[in-house]
Design a protein around this motif. Structure first.
Motif, PDB file in Angstrom:
ATOM      1  N   PHE A 157       1.814  -7.852 -11.222  1.00 41.55           N
ATOM      2  CA  PHE A 157       3.212  -8.233 -11.013  1.00 41.55           C
ATOM      3  C   PHE A 157       3.731  -7.492  -9.785  1.00 41.55           C
ATOM      4  N   PHE A 158       4.449  -8.189  -8.919  1.00 44.54           N
ATOM      5  CA  PHE A 158       5.052  -7.577  -7.741  1.00 44.54           C
ATOM      6  C   PHE A 158       6.557  -7.808  -7.746  1.00 44.54           C
ATOM      7  N   VAL A 159       7.320  -6.758  -7.442  1.00 43.74           N
ATOM      8  CA  VAL A 159       8.771  -6.891  -7.291  1.00 43.74           C
ATOM      9  C   VAL A 159       9.054  -7.332  -5.869  1.00 43.74           C
ATOM     10  N   GLU A 160       9.713  -8.485  -5.714  1.00 41.55           N
ATOM     11  CA  GLU A 160       9.995  -9.034  -4.388  1.00 41.55           C
ATOM     12  C   GLU A 160      11.269  -8.435  -3.810  1.00 41.55           C
ATOM     13  N   ARG A 206      -0.583 -11.888   0.338  1.00 41.29           N
ATOM     14  CA  ARG A 206       0.420 -10.936  -0.136  1.00 41.29           C
ATOM     15  C   ARG A 206       0.876 -10.004   0.980  1.00 41.29           C
ATOM     16  N   THR A 207      -0.047  -9.550   1.812  1.00 40.75           N
ATOM     17  CA  THR A 207       0.275  -8.503   2.793  1.00 40.75           C
ATOM     18  C   THR A 207       0.632  -9.036   4.174  1.00 40.75           C
ATOM     19  N   SER A 208       0.091 -10.200   4.546  1.00 39.57           N
ATOM     20  CA  SER A 208       0.354 -10.710   5.903  1.00 39.57           C
ATOM     21  C   SER A 208       0.891 -12.129   5.926  1.00 39.57           C
ATOM     22  N   GLY A 209       0.761 -12.847   4.818  1.00 37.18           N
ATOM     23  CA  GLY A 209       1.228 -14.228   4.778  1.00 37.18           C
ATOM     24  C   GLY A 209       0.258 -15.211   5.412  1.00 37.18           C
ATOM     25  N   ALA A 231       3.737  -3.788   0.777  1.00 35.68           N
ATOM     26  CA  ALA A 231       3.615  -5.136   0.213  1.00 35.68           C
ATOM     27  C   ALA A 231       2.891  -5.104  -1.125  1.00 35.68           C
ATOM     28  N   MET A 232       2.004  -4.121  -1.300  1.00 38.27           N
ATOM     29  CA  MET A 232       1.269  -3.985  -2.561  1.00 38.27           C
ATOM     30  C   MET A 232       2.014  -3.128  -3.575  1.00 38.27           C
ATOM     31  N   GLY A 233       3.249  -2.721  -3.253  1.00 35.07           N
ATOM     32  CA  GLY A 233       4.102  -2.028  -4.220  1.00 35.07           C
ATOM     33  C   GLY A 233       4.136  -0.523  -4.114  1.00 35.07           C
ATOM     34  N   TYR A 234       3.516   0.051  -3.069  1.00 33.17           N
ATOM     35  CA  TYR A 234       3.473   1.512  -2.931  1.00 33.17           C
ATOM     36  C   TYR A 234       4.658   2.018  -2.120  1.00 33.17           C
ATOM     37  N   ASN A 235       5.107   3.235  -2.457  1.00 32.56           N
ATOM     38  CA  ASN A 235       6.151   3.872  -1.669  1.00 32.56           C
ATOM     39  C   ASN A 235       5.521   4.829  -0.660  1.00 32.56           C
ATOM     40  N   ARG A 236       6.365   5.557   0.083  1.00 26.40           N
ATOM     41  CA  ARG A 236       5.858   6.421   1.142  1.00 26.40           C
ATOM     42  C   ARG A 236       5.210   7.701   0.608  1.00 26.40           C
ATOM     43  N   MET A 237       5.234   7.877  -0.711  1.00 30.78           N
ATOM     44  CA  MET A 237       4.497   8.985  -1.323  1.00 30.78           C
ATOM     45  C   MET A 237       3.195   8.496  -1.945  1.00 30.78           C
ATOM     46  N   LEU A 238       2.837   7.234  -1.591  1.00 30.68           N
ATOM     47  CA  LEU A 238       1.615   6.596  -2.097  1.00 30.68           C
ATOM     48  C   LEU A 238       1.607   6.497  -3.620  1.00 30.68           C
ATOM     49  N   GLU A 239       2.798   6.249  -4.192  1.00 29.07           N
ATOM     50  CA  GLU A 239       2.932   5.991  -5.621  1.00 29.07           C
ATOM     51  C   GLU A 239       3.160   4.496  -5.823  1.00 29.07           C
ATOM     52  N   LEU A 240       2.451   3.913  -6.764  1.00 25.55           N
ATOM     53  CA  LEU A 240       2.654   2.502  -7.078  1.00 25.55           C
ATOM     54  C   LEU A 240       3.951   2.377  -7.868  1.00 25.55           C
TER      55      LEU A 240
END
Length: 645
Positions: free
Chosen positions: A291-294, A448-451, A502-511
């Motif tokens: 599941f991805f949050v858009e 998902r990442t580039s379209g 795009a894969m749901g990670y933040n800048r702390m590399l947390e999903l």
């Protein structure tokens, strides 16, 4: 974290919404009034202490924009920082070539007409005339910055005071609809050239004026006595936390139309579907997904096609997929609720009908057991949005996590942290779990990442350069491919961050804005086959199935005093869901109050909101889950009609 629902908005969040309300109502009569022009947007942003440049305004008010609502305004304020005196001073100092604290007309014109927003000489003259406070032909930029910031603060203070003293405005409820600003490579500061020039241009060109008594009026205004604010999208509306929960007389009359529903359940008493004996002897097929949050707050995922050769008993499960390498530290998204809706695959996708869905829960696993006829079905993954949400603030680390580094020999390489994350991403996109990526699986990742998709020719080039087995990319090959892309950018991690986010990670590399899951299908007498799909009609099919799962099995209750507005409330072992059916020939607005619920979180993100339901339409109102599913929880919801125009 995005996976945990707070029962009440934080104090910081309430303060933010109060400031939003104050700014909006300094310009408009009510929250129902839409922003109808770029000039109105500029005025509202100024009242909120922002100092928008032309580029900033164009970013949010595009040629396709016809109006923005209060919810959009709140999301814009989240993205745009307040004007800071130190920032403006730094910008002006870069133009002060003599370092004497003044900027001449010539210096200002040279900067503003050649960089940043490339203003015309006439615009520069107007700015200089406004900014030359002492009328001595020179701009004392320190004094100008103080005046600017002081004016901004005055605007905010006046707006807040007006809101505080106006009881009618304080009673208004406001929305929290997710808004995704148009994506652009342009920053809010400048399109090109000097950021200092853009900051100076914005500061001078949009100097705020103190609020006036008359306010812009467009679209809809409130009737006397109305205490609601509803967006045209029919999404959540936020309640002012400072107003009393005790209704006024006007609200009491409105609430008399309410139809309260109170139900209590305990997870300890919930019945569970028993696993069939000898399950290990059944035929089994599994598939992974995520599941991805858009950007707009919606949740998306792949869909799947299930083929069953002959009628058989089926044991179907879906559950979050843990990527943790430590048993004592489970993945944080394991608390996210999941479900799987099974629909028949008709001649057209629109002909699909609901067959069954997972209703029972055993820990993180959601289960359905029964008999399915031979045929082809769609599997539609679902999560309620109660515990998987778009994060409202971007929590950036003080020191960015490094993705690329140079080895002792000077070569670029992926950091250990990035390798672990890319390995987890490989695990998620390897949908069939064979530890290899087919072209189809890799293209789900690329879209998902580039379209864009990778064609067969490009895949052949990958085969020549990266580790593959039987024309499928290995985990090592996937890491090599990402390293090559970073090497081509000379170590610039910008594209890598685009992929990770795009894969749901933040800048702390947390999903944080994604939830991997796994589906398993066990058949007693035949071998099932599952194939991932990306259906354009997937969201529509899921919504139809969700509505059907609620309305086809639960009796409708009419709101008191209404013979054409009905509420369907589904009570499951782990979830409550409600649907509003409007059989009128005109839209209705339903006020929803969950304040009497206990240990509950709503997919709407708050306990009081309003939903606008179009004419002759059924709409999902909300989903409600327990915050702590190890404790009893009480769902008590009151719906009522709001007298909005």
């Amino acid at each position: 974290m995005s996976f945990q629902e707070s029962p009440h908005p934080s104090e910081e969040e309430e303060t933010f919404y109060t400031q939003c309300r104050a700014a909006y109502l300094a310009v408009f009569r009510s929250s129902l009034t839409h922003i109808a022009s770029k000039q109105q947007l500029c005025r509202a942003l100024q009242q909120a202490g922002r100092n928008p440049s032309r580029v900033t305004l164009n970013k949010y008010w595009t040629p396709r924009t016809s109006k923005l609502n209060f919810d959009d305004f709140c999301e814009i304020l989240r993205c745009e920082r307040k004007t800071e005196e130190t920032e403006l001073m730094k910008a002006f100092k870069k133009m002060d070539v003599n370092r004497d604290g003044y900027i001449s007309h010539k210096e200002l014109e040279a900067t503003l007409t050649t960089s940043g927003e490339n203003m015309t000489p006439e615009e520069v003259n107007a700015i200089f005339s406004l900014a030359d406070i002492n009328k001595d032909g020179k701009l004392d930029y320190a004094e100008f910055c103080r005046l600017l910031v002081s004016t901004v603060e005055q605007c905010q203070t006046a707006a807040l005071e007006r809101l505080e003293t106006n009881a009618k405005l304080k009673r208004q409820n406001f929305g929290s609809q997710s808004y995704s600003p148009p994506k652009s490579s342009v920053s809010s500061a400048a399109t090109s050239g000097s950021a200092a020039a853009a900051a100076a241009a914005a500061a001078a060109a949009t100097l705020p004026q103190p609020p006036e008594t008359p306010r812009a009026d467009s679209d809809t205004t409130l009737k006397k006595g109305t205490t609601c604010a509803v967006t045209t999208e029919g999404v959540v509306n936020k309640k002012d936390s400072r107003s009393s929960s005790r209704p006024s007389s006007a609200r009491s009359r409105r609430s008399s139309l309410s139809n309260p529903t109170t139900l209590t359940t305990s997870s300890a008493k919930a019945g569970k579907v028993q696993e069939p004996s000898g399950l290990q002897e059944w035929h089994q097929s599994s598939v992974k997904g995520c599941f991805f949050v858009e950007d707009d707050g919606s949740i998306s995922s792949l869909q799947y096609q299930l083929h069953i050769p002959q009628t058989t008993n089926v044991y179907l499960t879906i559950q979050p997929l843990s990527l943790s390498h430590r048993p004592d530290k489970p993945s944080p998204w394991m608390t996210v609720d999941t479900a799987l809706f099974v629909t028949s695959a008709g001649e057209t996708k629109e002909d699909s009908t609901l067959v069954c869905f997972t209703e029972s829960k055993d820990r993180e696993k959601y289960i359905w057991r029964g008999e399915l006829n031979a045929g082809t079905y769609y599997l539609l993954p679902f999560t309620s949005g109660c515990k998987l949400k778009k994060r409202t603030t971007k929590n950036l680390p003080n020191k960015p996590v490094e993705l690329i580094y140079r080895t002792d020999t000077g070569e670029l390489d992926l950091t250990r942290e990035l390798r672990e994350v890319l390995s987890d991403i490989f695990e998620v996109i390897d949908t069939d779990g064979n530890c290899l990526l087919s072209l189809e699986e890799y293209n789900f990742f690329e879209m998902r990442t580039s379209g864009e998709k990778c064609d067969k020719d490009a895949w052949a080039v990958c085969k020549e350069n990266f580790d593959m087995i039987k024309n499928q990319l290995t985990r090592q090959g996937f890491l090599e491919l990402n390293l090559m892309e970073a090497t081509e950018k000379d170590g610039d991690p910008a594209d890598l961050w685009v992929t990770l986010e795009a894969m749901g990670y933040n800048r702390m590399l947390e999903l944080e804005e994604a939830c991997p899951f796994q589906i398993e299908v066990h058949c007693e007498g035949t071998q099932p086959a599952i194939q991932p799909l990306s259906l354009d009609s997937g969201p529509k099919l899921l919504n139809q199935a969700l509505l059907k799962s609620i309305t086809a099995r639960i009796g409708a209750k009419a709101l008191r005093g209404q013979d054409s507005v009905f509420i369907y409330t589904y009570r499951g072992e782990h979830r409550f869901s409600s649907v509003i059916a409007n059989k009128n020939n005109q839209k209705v607005t339903v006020h929803v109050n969950n304040e009497q619920s206990r240990n509950c979180c709503s997919s709407r993100g708050m306990s009081v909101f309003a939903v606008e339901v179009p004419a002759r339409t059924k709409m999902v109102c909300q989903h409600v889950l327990p915050i702590n599913d190890k404790q009893d929880w009480t769902y008590n919801c009151m719906e009522s009609i709001l007298p909005c125009t």
